[in-house]
Motif scaffolding. Structure first.
Motif, PDB file in Angstrom:
ATOM      1  N   THR A 124      -6.862  -5.267 -25.888  1.00 28.14           N
ATOM      2  CA  THR A 124      -6.377  -4.577 -24.823  1.00 28.14           C
ATOM      3  C   THR A 124      -6.624  -5.007 -23.514  1.00 28.14           C
ATOM      4  N   CYS A 125      -5.807  -4.318 -22.513  1.00 29.75           N
ATOM      5  CA  CYS A 125      -5.919  -4.584 -21.345  1.00 29.75           C
ATOM      6  C   CYS A 125      -5.708  -3.655 -20.083  1.00 29.75           C
ATOM      7  N   VAL A 126      -6.192  -3.769 -18.885  1.00 35.32           N
ATOM      8  CA  VAL A 126      -5.478  -2.691 -17.917  1.00 35.32           C
ATOM      9  C   VAL A 126      -4.602  -3.219 -16.994  1.00 35.32           C
ATOM     10  N   MET A 127      -3.386  -2.883 -16.706  1.00 35.61           N
ATOM     11  CA  MET A 127      -2.566  -3.286 -15.738  1.00 35.61           C
ATOM     12  C   MET A 127      -2.650  -2.335 -14.567  1.00 35.61           C
ATOM     13  N   VAL A 128      -2.910  -2.841 -13.381  1.00 29.59           N
ATOM     14  CA  VAL A 128      -3.093  -2.026 -12.144  1.00 29.59           C
ATOM     15  C   VAL A 128      -1.796  -2.314 -11.226  1.00 29.59           C
ATOM     16  N   PHE A 129      -1.309  -1.195 -10.779  1.00 24.62           N
ATOM     17  CA  PHE A 129       0.049  -1.234 -10.049  1.00 24.62           C
ATOM     18  C   PHE A 129      -0.178  -0.721  -8.924  1.00 24.62           C
ATOM     19  N   LYS A 130       0.506  -0.921  -7.751  1.00 26.70           N
ATOM     20  CA  LYS A 130       0.577  -0.639  -6.484  1.00 26.70           C
ATOM     21  C   LYS A 130       1.978  -0.255  -6.164  1.00 26.70           C
ATOM     22  N   MET A 157       7.985  14.749 -10.175  1.00 25.57           N
ATOM     23  CA  MET A 157       7.123  14.719  -9.243  1.00 25.57           C
ATOM     24  C   MET A 157       6.362  13.414  -8.925  1.00 25.57           C
ATOM     25  N   LYS A 158       5.836  13.153  -7.838  1.00 30.57           N
ATOM     26  CA  LYS A 158       5.320  11.957  -7.167  1.00 30.57           C
ATOM     27  C   LYS A 158       3.739  12.280  -6.973  1.00 30.57           C
ATOM     28  N   PHE A 159       2.970  11.110  -7.375  1.00 33.06           N
ATOM     29  CA  PHE A 159       1.640  11.355  -7.499  1.00 33.06           C
ATOM     30  C   PHE A 159       0.695   9.994  -6.480  1.00 33.06           C
ATOM     31  N   GLN A 160      -0.233  10.356  -6.079  1.00 31.61           N
ATOM     32  CA  GLN A 160      -0.967   9.282  -5.266  1.00 31.61           C
ATOM     33  C   GLN A 160      -1.561   8.459  -6.256  1.00 31.61           C
ATOM     34  N   VAL A 161      -2.282   9.080  -7.212  1.00 33.11           N
ATOM     35  CA  VAL A 161      -3.076   8.293  -8.360  1.00 33.11           C
ATOM     36  C   VAL A 161      -2.498   8.802  -9.876  1.00 33.11           C
ATOM     37  N   ILE A 162      -2.338   7.662 -10.391  1.00 35.81           N
ATOM     38  CA  ILE A 162      -1.768   7.802 -12.009  1.00 35.81           C
ATOM     39  C   ILE A 162      -2.698   7.091 -12.739  1.00 35.81           C
ATOM     40  N   SER A 205       7.094   8.125 -11.246  1.00 36.83           N
ATOM     41  CA  SER A 205       6.218   9.115 -10.770  1.00 36.83           C
ATOM     42  C   SER A 205       5.372   8.833  -9.592  1.00 36.83           C
ATOM     43  N   LEU A 206       5.139   7.476  -9.186  1.00 34.33           N
ATOM     44  CA  LEU A 206       4.311   6.912  -8.229  1.00 34.33           C
ATOM     45  C   LEU A 206       4.756   7.159  -6.832  1.00 34.33           C
ATOM     46  N   ALA A 207       4.035   7.787  -6.107  1.00 36.79           N
ATOM     47  CA  ALA A 207       4.216   8.202  -4.666  1.00 36.79           C
ATOM     48  C   ALA A 207       4.109   6.821  -3.716  1.00 36.79           C
ATOM     49  N   GLU A 208       4.676   6.902  -2.795  1.00 32.78           N
ATOM     50  CA  GLU A 208       4.761   5.674  -1.783  1.00 32.78           C
ATOM     51  C   GLU A 208       3.199   5.382  -1.640  1.00 32.78           C
ATOM     52  N   ASN A 209       2.843   4.247  -1.568  1.00 36.92           N
ATOM     53  CA  ASN A 209       1.176   3.905  -1.428  1.00 36.92           C
ATOM     54  C   ASN A 209       0.405   4.345  -2.688  1.00 36.92           C
ATOM     55  N   GLY A 210       0.896   4.866  -3.593  1.00 37.54           N
ATOM     56  CA  GLY A 210       0.372   5.310  -4.880  1.00 37.54           C
ATOM     57  C   GLY A 210      -0.219   3.998  -5.488  1.00 37.54           C
ATOM     58  N   ARG A 211      -1.393   4.491  -6.405  1.00 37.80           N
ATOM     59  CA  ARG A 211      -2.080   3.457  -7.192  1.00 37.80           C
ATOM     60  C   ARG A 211      -2.145   3.946  -8.513  1.00 37.80           C
ATOM     61  N   MET A 212      -2.111   2.988  -9.417  1.00 38.40           N
ATOM     62  CA  MET A 212      -1.746   3.336 -10.884  1.00 38.40           C
ATOM     63  C   MET A 212      -2.585   2.583 -11.932  1.00 38.40           C
ATOM     64  N   ALA A 213      -3.380   2.766 -12.823  1.00 36.46           N
ATOM     65  CA  ALA A 213      -3.977   1.856 -13.900  1.00 36.46           C
ATOM     66  C   ALA A 213      -3.843   2.366 -15.174  1.00 36.46           C
ATOM     67  N   VAL A 214      -3.448   1.617 -16.102  1.00 39.22           N
ATOM     68  CA  VAL A 214      -3.059   1.863 -17.406  1.00 39.22           C
ATOM     69  C   VAL A 214      -3.592   0.904 -18.358  1.00 39.22           C
TER      70      VAL A 214
END
Length: 512
Positions: free
Chosen positions: A394-400, A277-282, A341-350
């Motif tokens: 630790t760090c946060v990696m932000v993806f788009k 499944m694809k998600f706009q925010v992860i 799992s990231l949708a088009e134009n999705g944002r993700m922070a880990v």
């Protein structure tokens, strides 16, 4: 929150924490938390049910059929033996553990759409955990008596999410108490707040956490959307923690969250037409450098004589074609799952350990693919000591997805001026979070704090993302005046000589 609500909140929190004394010293807090939180959930459901029942009886002047019909439309349905009042009335029963288990089973059966399986991993009649009958019954009686002091009716606690806040408070206290084990089910609240602000959820977004723990991070993200009109998805491998997450959602008014139980890597459960499944925010705080992360893929390939080796071809969802992470470090297994799992134009922070930024081998190849596909938006270094039971950086990696700029922002927020020191754990303050988010939103360079690196510059660094390569926080030491140092040494020597001469004179006077 009003002063009155703060008083109610404080009273509830204190009673809950005192209830833990029933178990302290007998059972590890990472285990007894389940009994406390389940009982809080049952008391909340029961008191809400009781107040609604009285309201409908008054409204329909005792017409039992109309009352029953009205109650069947409430969020949760309880029968008499599922209520807290019934359990309390049975507190002296020698079978009280079994009675509580049956009450929980009834709750699940009456609310199969919402509570199916929520209580399956907790046993109030467990001799292995709670001890033999006499000791177990005494503990459960005391637990019921402690919770009987609470009045959780909506008319008493109000509508400011007080019960949800108490649940969160308890989870955080348990996480702190449990040390390293606490990190398995809870992300510190201000770190969760940082991630929530970085991904900027919008109305109608699908929001996903593949390692959701007790669900606190997801709730923080949902709260960024004023009307909370979003779809919430999560998966959690630990059964007890999965139950905590479901109860956490309900106590925060999120009734339609789809929180599933299973190993996200070997058995992802959020699928559409057989695909991820694809998600706009992860968002996620996966277990740091998880060992044996791929063991769920072994299946028939497990061989006593030949150790299992993970291969990209074993994953039906093709998540590891950029590289199979080392068997002892699952960080990039989770990252690749989320990117797929990231949708088009999705944002993700880990949230990840710093090693993901520079380690070699297959991780370096995966990093290269991420950079060349222009998916990485920012790397944010966090202060040490924010997480329960571990001091590792630790760090946060932000993806788009679908980024237009070909640059990556690096932020070093690890310096002492960017957090508040605590006795056992350091804290991000509101001002620290605001500075990180403002810097990220503006994508700006600030001396000794942030730097914008081009993709070409990162390539020149052989795809090494270690923050000090990009953000120079080095403070020049003051130039030492050697003449002044020599003068100080000479003065000190003279003082020592004077003291030695006085000491010798005193000794002569004493005839020594």
């Amino acid at each position: 929150m009003t002063d009155q609500n703060e008083n109610i909140q404080g009273k509830i929190n204190n009673i809950l924490w005192q209830a833990c004394d029933t178990f302290r010293g007998k059972i590890d807090s990472s285990i007894y938390k389940d009994y406390i939180l389940v009982m809080l959930f049952v008391k909340y459901l029961s008191d809400t049910y009781k107040e609604k029942l009285d309201e409908y009886k008054d409204r329909y002047k005792g017409d039992e059929e109309r009352v029953k019909r009205a109650m069947s439309r409430e969020r949760f349905v309880l029968d008499e033996i599922s209520t807290f009042d019934y359990l309390y009335s049975q507190r002296n029963n020698s079978e009280i553990g079994m009675i509580i288990n049956k009450a929980l089973e009834h709750l699940e059966n009456e609310n199969t759409g919402k509570l199916r399986g929520v209580f399956r991993n907790i046993d109030f009649n467990s001799e292995a955990i709670l001890g033999k009958s006499k000791e177990r019954n005494a503990m459960l009686k005391t637990l019921l008596e402690d919770f009987n002091k609470l009045d959780l009716r909506p008319s008493v606690v109000g509508h400011d999410d007080i019960i949800g806040n108490s649940y969160q408070y308890m989870i955080e206290r348990f996480a702190s108490d449990a040390g390293k084990k606490g990190g398995e089910f809870f992300t510190p609240s201000m770190v969760s707040e940082l991630l929530a602000r970085l991904v900027k959820p919008q109305e109608n977004d699908r929001i996903y956490d593949p390692t959701c723990g007790s669900g606190s991070l997801l709730i923080r993200v949902v709260n960024q959307v004023p009307n909370r009109k979003v779809a919430v998805y999560g998966q959690e491998r630990n059964g007890q923690t999965h139950s905590l997450a479901l109860m956490n959602m309900y106590l925060h008014g999120i009734d339609d969250a789809k929180i599933l139980w299973g190993d996200t890597l070997s058995n992802p459960l959020h699928l559409e037409d057989g695909k991820l499944m694809k998600f706009q925010v992860i968002v996620a705080n996966p277990p740091f450098s998880l060992d044996k992360w791929a063991m769920g893929f072994s299946g028939d390939k497990a061989d006593d004589d030949k150790p299992f080796k993970m291969e990209a071809s074993l994953d039906p969802y093709r998540r590891f074609e950029w590289g199979v992470p080392p068997s002892s470090k699952g960080d990039y297994a989770f990252v690749q799952h989320m990117l797929y799992s990231l949708a088009e134009n999705g944002r993700m922070a880990v949230i990840l350990p710093h090693g993901v930024l520079f380690r070699g081998g297959s991780e370096a190849k995966i990093r290269q693919q991420i950079i060349e596909h222009n998916l990485l938006d920012a790397v944010i270094g966090l202060p040490q000591g924010l997480f329960f039971g571990t001091g590792i950086p630790t760090c946060v990696m932000v993806f788009k997805k679908n980024r237009t700029r070909r640059e990556v922002l690096f932020i070093d927020a690890s310096g002492e001026e960017h957090y508040e020191k605590g006795k056992n754990q350091n804290q991000l303050r509101e001002s620290d979070i605001r500075k990180i988010v403002e810097t990220y939103d503006a994508f700006k360079v600030e001396e000794k704090y942030s730097y914008v690196a081009s993709i070409e510059e990162i390539k020149d660094n052989e795809y090494n993302l270690n923050i000090p390569r990009y953000v120079d926080t080095f403070e020049e030491e003051e130039i030492v005046n050697m003449d002044e140092v020599q003068e100080n040494i000479t003065r000190i020597k003279r003082q020592i000589a004077d003291v030695e001469e006085k000491m010798a004179r005193y000794l002569r006077q004493l005839g020594i």
